[in-house]
Design a protein around this motif. Structure first.
Motif, PDB file in Angstrom:
ATOM      1  N   PHE A  18       0.821  -1.205   0.000  1.00 61.64           N
ATOM      2  CA  PHE A  18       0.000   0.000   0.000  1.00 61.64           C
ATOM      3  C   PHE A  18       0.859   1.260   0.000  1.00 61.64           C
ATOM      4  O   PHE A  18       2.008   1.249   0.480  1.00 61.64           O
ATOM      5  CB  PHE A  18      -0.937   0.010   1.212  1.00 61.64           C
ATOM      6  CG  PHE A  18      -1.944  -1.099   1.198  1.00 61.64           C
ATOM      7  CD1 PHE A  18      -2.940  -1.148   0.227  1.00 61.64           C
ATOM      8  CD2 PHE A  18      -1.901  -2.117   2.140  1.00 61.64           C
ATOM      9  CE1 PHE A  18      -3.867  -2.176   0.194  1.00 61.64           C
ATOM     10  CE2 PHE A  18      -2.830  -3.150   2.124  1.00 61.64           C
ATOM     11  CZ  PHE A  18      -3.811  -3.176   1.146  1.00 61.64           C
ATOM     12  N   ASP A  19       0.299   2.327  -0.519  1.00 58.17           N
ATOM     13  CA  ASP A  19       0.979   3.624  -0.546  1.00 58.17           C
ATOM     14  C   ASP A  19       0.898   4.222   0.864  1.00 58.17           C
ATOM     15  O   ASP A  19       0.020   5.031   1.180  1.00 58.17           O
ATOM     16  CB  ASP A  19       0.319   4.545  -1.575  1.00 58.17           C
ATOM     17  CG  ASP A  19       1.080   5.855  -1.769  1.00 58.17           C
ATOM     18  OD1 ASP A  19       1.900   6.215  -0.903  1.00 58.17           O
ATOM     19  OD2 ASP A  19       0.836   6.516  -2.796  1.00 58.17           O
ATOM     20  N   MET A  20       1.812   3.812   1.709  1.00 58.19           N
ATOM     21  CA  MET A  20       1.759   4.152   3.124  1.00 58.19           C
ATOM     22  C   MET A  20       1.879   5.661   3.354  1.00 58.19           C
ATOM     23  O   MET A  20       1.220   6.223   4.229  1.00 58.19           O
ATOM     24  CB  MET A  20       2.868   3.409   3.874  1.00 58.19           C
ATOM     25  CG  MET A  20       2.712   1.893   3.820  1.00 58.19           C
ATOM     26  SD  MET A  20       4.190   0.993   4.371  1.00 58.19           S
ATOM     27  CE  MET A  20       4.321   1.573   6.063  1.00 58.19           C
ATOM     28  N   LYS A  21       2.698   6.309   2.587  1.00 54.04           N
ATOM     29  CA  LYS A  21       2.886   7.752   2.737  1.00 54.04           C
ATOM     30  C   LYS A  21       1.589   8.507   2.430  1.00 54.04           C
ATOM     31  O   LYS A  21       1.161   9.377   3.211  1.00 54.04           O
ATOM     32  CB  LYS A  21       4.001   8.240   1.812  1.00 54.04           C
ATOM     33  CG  LYS A  21       4.343   9.717   1.937  1.00 54.04           C
ATOM     34  CD  LYS A  21       5.551  10.046   1.060  1.00 54.04           C
ATOM     35  CE  LYS A  21       5.980  11.503   1.234  1.00 54.04           C
ATOM     36  NZ  LYS A  21       5.004  12.447   0.670  1.00 54.04           N
ATOM     37  N   SER A  22       0.935   8.169   1.321  1.00 53.35           N
ATOM     38  CA  SER A  22      -0.303   8.858   0.947  1.00 53.35           C
ATOM     39  C   SER A  22      -1.431   8.558   1.927  1.00 53.35           C
ATOM     40  O   SER A  22      -2.237   9.443   2.252  1.00 53.35           O
ATOM     41  CB  SER A  22      -0.728   8.452  -0.469  1.00 53.35           C
ATOM     42  OG  SER A  22       0.219   8.887  -1.422  1.00 53.35           O
ATOM     43  N   ILE A  23      -1.511   7.312   2.390  1.00 51.33           N
ATOM     44  CA  ILE A  23      -2.537   6.943   3.370  1.00 51.33           C
ATOM     45  C   ILE A  23      -2.336   7.722   4.661  1.00 51.33           C
ATOM     46  O   ILE A  23      -3.292   8.227   5.266  1.00 51.33           O
ATOM     47  CB  ILE A  23      -2.510   5.426   3.628  1.00 51.33           C
ATOM     48  CG1 ILE A  23      -2.980   4.674   2.382  1.00 51.33           C
ATOM     49  CG2 ILE A  23      -3.377   5.057   4.834  1.00 51.33           C
ATOM     50  CD1 ILE A  23      -2.779   3.174   2.450  1.00 51.33           C
ATOM     51  N   THR A  24      -1.080   7.860   5.067  1.00 52.16           N
ATOM     52  CA  THR A  24      -0.785   8.608   6.295  1.00 52.16           C
ATOM     53  C   THR A  24      -1.170  10.072   6.154  1.00 52.16           C
ATOM     54  O   THR A  24      -1.789  10.661   7.055  1.00 52.16           O
ATOM     55  CB  THR A  24       0.715   8.485   6.645  1.00 52.16           C
ATOM     56  OG1 THR A  24       1.047   7.096   6.789  1.00 52.16           O
ATOM     57  CG2 THR A  24       1.039   9.222   7.927  1.00 52.16           C
ATOM     58  N   GLU A  25      -0.821  10.653   5.042  1.00 46.79           N
ATOM     59  CA  GLU A  25      -1.162  12.061   4.812  1.00 46.79           C
ATOM     60  C   GLU A  25      -2.665  12.270   4.826  1.00 46.79           C
ATOM     61  O   GLU A  25      -3.166  13.231   5.431  1.00 46.79           O
ATOM     62  CB  GLU A  25      -0.569  12.520   3.476  1.00 46.79           C
ATOM     63  CG  GLU A  25       0.960  12.629   3.494  1.00 46.79           C
ATOM     64  CD  GLU A  25       1.538  12.901   2.108  1.00 46.79           C
ATOM     65  OE1 GLU A  25       0.779  12.819   1.114  1.00 46.79           O
ATOM     66  OE2 GLU A  25       2.755  13.180   2.020  1.00 46.79           O
ATOM     67  N   ALA A  26      -3.401  11.357   4.187  1.00 53.08           N
ATOM     68  CA  ALA A  26      -4.862  11.482   4.145  1.00 53.08           C
ATOM     69  C   ALA A  26      -5.461  11.335   5.541  1.00 53.08           C
ATOM     70  O   ALA A  26      -6.383  12.065   5.917  1.00 53.08           O
ATOM     71  CB  ALA A  26      -5.448  10.433   3.202  1.00 53.08           C
ATOM     72  N   GLY A  27      -4.953  10.390   6.315  1.00 53.55           N
ATOM     73  CA  GLY A  27      -5.442  10.201   7.672  1.00 53.55           C
ATOM     74  C   GLY A  27      -5.201  11.412   8.539  1.00 53.55           C
ATOM     75  O   GLY A  27      -6.083  11.847   9.302  1.00 53.55           O
ATOM     76  N   HIS A  28      -4.011  11.970   8.438  1.00 59.29           N
ATOM     77  CA  HIS A  28      -3.679  13.143   9.255  1.00 59.29           C
ATOM     78  C   HIS A  28      -4.502  14.362   8.842  1.00 59.29           C
ATOM     79  O   HIS A  28      -4.841  15.194   9.684  1.00 59.29           O
ATOM     80  CB  HIS A  28      -2.188  13.440   9.157  1.00 59.29           C
ATOM     81  CG  HIS A  28      -1.343  12.456   9.925  1.00 59.29           C
ATOM     82  ND1 HIS A  28       0.029  12.363   9.757  1.00 59.29           N
ATOM     83  CD2 HIS A  28      -1.678  11.548  10.870  1.00 59.29           C
ATOM     84  CE1 HIS A  28       0.493  11.428  10.572  1.00 59.29           C
ATOM     85  NE2 HIS A  28      -0.519  10.914  11.247  1.00 59.29           N
ATOM     86  N   GLU A  29      -4.813  14.460   7.558  1.00 60.64           N
ATOM     87  CA  GLU A  29      -5.597  15.605   7.088  1.00 60.64           C
ATOM     88  C   GLU A  29      -6.987  15.652   7.713  1.00 60.64           C
ATOM     89  O   GLU A  29      -7.559  16.730   7.895  1.00 60.64           O
ATOM     90  CB  GLU A  29      -5.709  15.569   5.556  1.00 60.64           C
ATOM     91  CG  GLU A  29      -4.421  16.007   4.854  1.00 60.64           C
ATOM     92  CD  GLU A  29      -4.529  15.883   3.339  1.00 60.64           C
ATOM     93  OE1 GLU A  29      -5.633  15.538   2.853  1.00 60.64           O
ATOM     94  OE2 GLU A  29      -3.514  16.109   2.649  1.00 60.64           O
ATOM     95  N   VAL A  30      -7.539  14.478   8.054  1.00 63.73           N
ATOM     96  CA  VAL A  30      -8.867  14.458   8.678  1.00 63.73           C
ATOM     97  C   VAL A  30      -8.776  14.366  10.197  1.00 63.73           C
ATOM     98  O   VAL A  30      -9.795  14.210  10.881  1.00 63.73           O
ATOM     99  CB  VAL A  30      -9.735  13.306   8.119  1.00 63.73           C
ATOM    100  CG1 VAL A  30      -9.919  13.452   6.614  1.00 63.73           C
ATOM    101  CG2 VAL A  30      -9.154  11.938   8.477  1.00 63.73           C
ATOM    102  N   GLY A  31      -7.565  14.453  10.731  1.00 64.16           N
ATOM    103  CA  GLY A  31      -7.401  14.471  12.180  1.00 64.16           C
ATOM    104  C   GLY A  31      -7.293  13.111  12.839  1.00 64.16           C
ATOM    105  O   GLY A  31      -7.458  12.996  14.059  1.00 64.16           O
ATOM    106  N   ALA A  32      -7.001  12.073  12.062  1.00 66.66           N
ATOM    107  CA  ALA A  32      -6.914  10.718  12.608  1.00 66.66           C
ATOM    108  C   ALA A  32      -5.465  10.340  12.896  1.00 66.66           C
ATOM    109  O   ALA A  32      -4.530  10.897  12.327  1.00 66.66           O
ATOM    110  CB  ALA A  32      -7.521   9.708  11.637  1.00 66.66           C
ATOM    111  N   ILE A  33      -5.285   9.375  13.790  1.00 61.20           N
ATOM    112  CA  ILE A  33      -4.000   8.735  14.024  1.00 61.20           C
ATOM    113  C   ILE A  33      -3.826   7.657  12.959  1.00 61.20           C
ATOM    114  O   ILE A  33      -4.797   7.022  12.531  1.00 61.20           O
ATOM    115  CB  ILE A  33      -3.963   8.102  15.434  1.00 61.20           C
ATOM    116  CG1 ILE A  33      -3.946   9.206  16.499  1.00 61.20           C
ATOM    117  CG2 ILE A  33      -2.781   7.173  15.598  1.00 61.20           C
ATOM    118  CD1 ILE A  33      -2.628   9.962  16.583  1.00 61.20           C
ATOM    119  N   VAL A  34      -2.590   7.419  12.528  1.00 60.33           N
ATOM    120  CA  VAL A  34      -2.333   6.434  11.474  1.00 60.33           C
ATOM    121  C   VAL A  34      -1.257   5.449  11.927  1.00 60.33           C
ATOM    122  O   VAL A  34      -0.166   5.852  12.348  1.00 60.33           O
ATOM    123  CB  VAL A  34      -1.891   7.106  10.163  1.00 60.33           C
ATOM    124  CG1 VAL A  34      -1.678   6.040   9.079  1.00 60.33           C
ATOM    125  CG2 VAL A  34      -2.916   8.133   9.700  1.00 60.33           C
ATOM    126  N   GLY A  35      -1.585   4.156  11.841  1.00 61.03           N
ATOM    127  CA  GLY A  35      -0.637   3.109  12.187  1.00 61.03           C
ATOM    128  C   GLY A  35      -0.635   2.001  11.160  1.00 61.03           C
ATOM    129  O   GLY A  35      -1.562   1.885  10.339  1.00 61.03           O
TER     130      GLY A  35
END
Length: 429
Positions: free
Chosen positions: A199-216
């Motif tokens: 998976f595109d881990m970098k893009s998923i992380t950025e998207a999660g952070h943009e909505v205020g979520a924690i990403v693991g």
């Protein structure tokens, strides 16, 4: 590279492979005195020959020092995990302070979720990949129930589009954005165990952070397999097992990552004395004060023997130059295996085998998942009878994983040869 389906080509590639020398540092399973072609490192890595020596060293420490081994000897057990941290960090793109070897994978996932899954108000949902490894599914289900939620409501699974086998990054991001106000945690595997999709881990992380979520991330199939940059990608936390691509032995010790931005935050955690401040640990005082960094998530004493086995393998990674040289060979190996499988289909005159792992090497690691159109289990069993050992996943997938530390191009040529012969026999072609 222009591949050729013949033994001379495969041998020539092996002769020019600077990593080929590491093959002799591993022990291969045998049947009737003959080595298997081992393509199952995505499930359990091979034993490094040095593992017995390293483990014996710790057994000798136990014999010679007994309880004093915690503070005496060449590698006192009190600080042994720090030797591993130095070698773990480059494999996952982290600082030494951000990683720690401890426990086992799903135990660590639970411990990290205690800290990083903090539902509040309308923000209580977790978004994850559909078809994740069952252990992750069970862990998330139990975590949300523990917090008083219904998994059917609190867990959002993202599945591939109809007729497709893998997820599109844009679909993952769209789901994150669509449910953004309700998402507390984005938790994905780094690589899906079934399809082999990275998976595109970098893009998923950025998207999660943009909505205020924690990403693991659960990196069971990614750590030691593909180059990840946990710190630079701003990932909040991750954990992984070490017995697949990192060859630490069955049930081997796990590793965790916690981004340094969380070191000074007042996160909840399940505490134990080994996570207490190291320089005051033996004062046995009340009131938990965590050790700095990821070490503060430790609970129980250092698991010396599992760490010794992990240490044995990590030293081989260090000698090989860590992940980048291995990744370069891995891309070529999987591409050659893909070529070989396509050649088998041509020789059979039918598309008996369909690769569901992404075609783009940038979207996969050291694994190809292959759907057998007919009689897949019989063909898999036939491969084992011909000394080719991959693994089978119901209902119709054969997973083959060429590992750059110990697999050769000749292995893959011979695998193709065996696959063709077995297919002709089983399918009566």
């Amino acid at each position: 590279m222009n591949f050729e389906n013949n033994l001379a080509f495969a041998k020539a590639q092996d002769d020019n492979d600077s990593l080929s020398k590491f093959r002799d540092q591993f022990l291969f399973p045998k049947s009737n005195g003959k080595d298997f072609i081992y393509l199952c490192g995505n499930s359990l890595g091979l034993q490094p020959k040095v593992a017995q020596e390293v483990l014996k060293g710790q057994l000798d420490n136990w014999a010679n020092y007994a309880v004093e081994g915690w503070f005496e000897g060449k590698e006192p057990w009190m600080f042994y995990h720090k030797e591993l941290k130095k070698l773990m960090a480059p494999l996952v793109g982290a600082s030494e302070a951000e990683v720690c070897p401890m426990n086992t994978l799903t135990v660590n996932l639970h411990l990290l979720m205690i800290s990083f899954y903090q539902p509040k108000g309308s923000r209580y949902k977790i978004i994850m990949e559909g078809g994740a490894f069952p252990s992750d599914q069970y862990a998330l289900e139990s975590q949300v129930r523990f917090r008083g939620y219904d998994p059917k409501d609190a867990i959002i699974e993202v599945f591939p589009r109809e007729g497709e086998e893998t997820l599109r990054t844009e679909d993952i991001i769209a789901q994150i954005k669509e449910n953004g106000d309700e998402i507390a945690l984005v938790l994905f595997g780094g690589i899906n165990y079934y399809t082999g999709q990275w998976f595109d881990m970098k893009s998923i992380t950025e998207a999660g952070h943009e909505v205020g979520a924690i990403v693991g991330f659960d990196l069971a199939h990614a750590a030691g397999n593909v180059p990840v940059k946990l710190h630079d990608w701003d990932i909040d936390f991750a954990c992984w097992c070490s017995y697949k691509y990192q060859n630490s032995g069955p049930g081997g010790i796990s590793g965790i990552f916690v981004h340094e931005k969380h070191f000074k935050s007042d996160l909840n955690r399940f505490a134990g004395w080994w996570g207490y401040q190291e320089n005051k640990r033996f004062k046995m005082e009340k009131g938990f004060i965590p050790e700095a960094g990821a070490d503060g998530w430790q609970i129980s004493c250092t698991q010396v023997m599992p760490m010794a086995l992990y240490h044995a393998s990590l030293q081989i990674f260090e000698s090989a130059g860590f992940i980048e040289p291995l990744r370069n060979k891995s891309i070529t190996l999987t591409s050659y295996l893909e070529f070989i499988i396509n050649q088998v289909n041509k020789d059979l005159g039918v598309e008996q085998y369909r690769i569901i792992t992404p075609e783009n090497p940038a979207d996969r690691g050291a694994q190809l998942s292959i759907i057998a159109k007919e009689k897949g289990k019989e063909i898999f069993d036939g491969l084992i009878a011909n000394h080719v050992l991959g693994d089978w996943r119901e209902p119709d997938v054969i997973r083959l994983s060429p590992i750059p530390l110990y697999n050769s191009y000749e292995d893959l040529y011979l695998t193709g040869k065996a696959l063709l012969e077995v297919s002709k026999k089983v399918l009566a072609l």
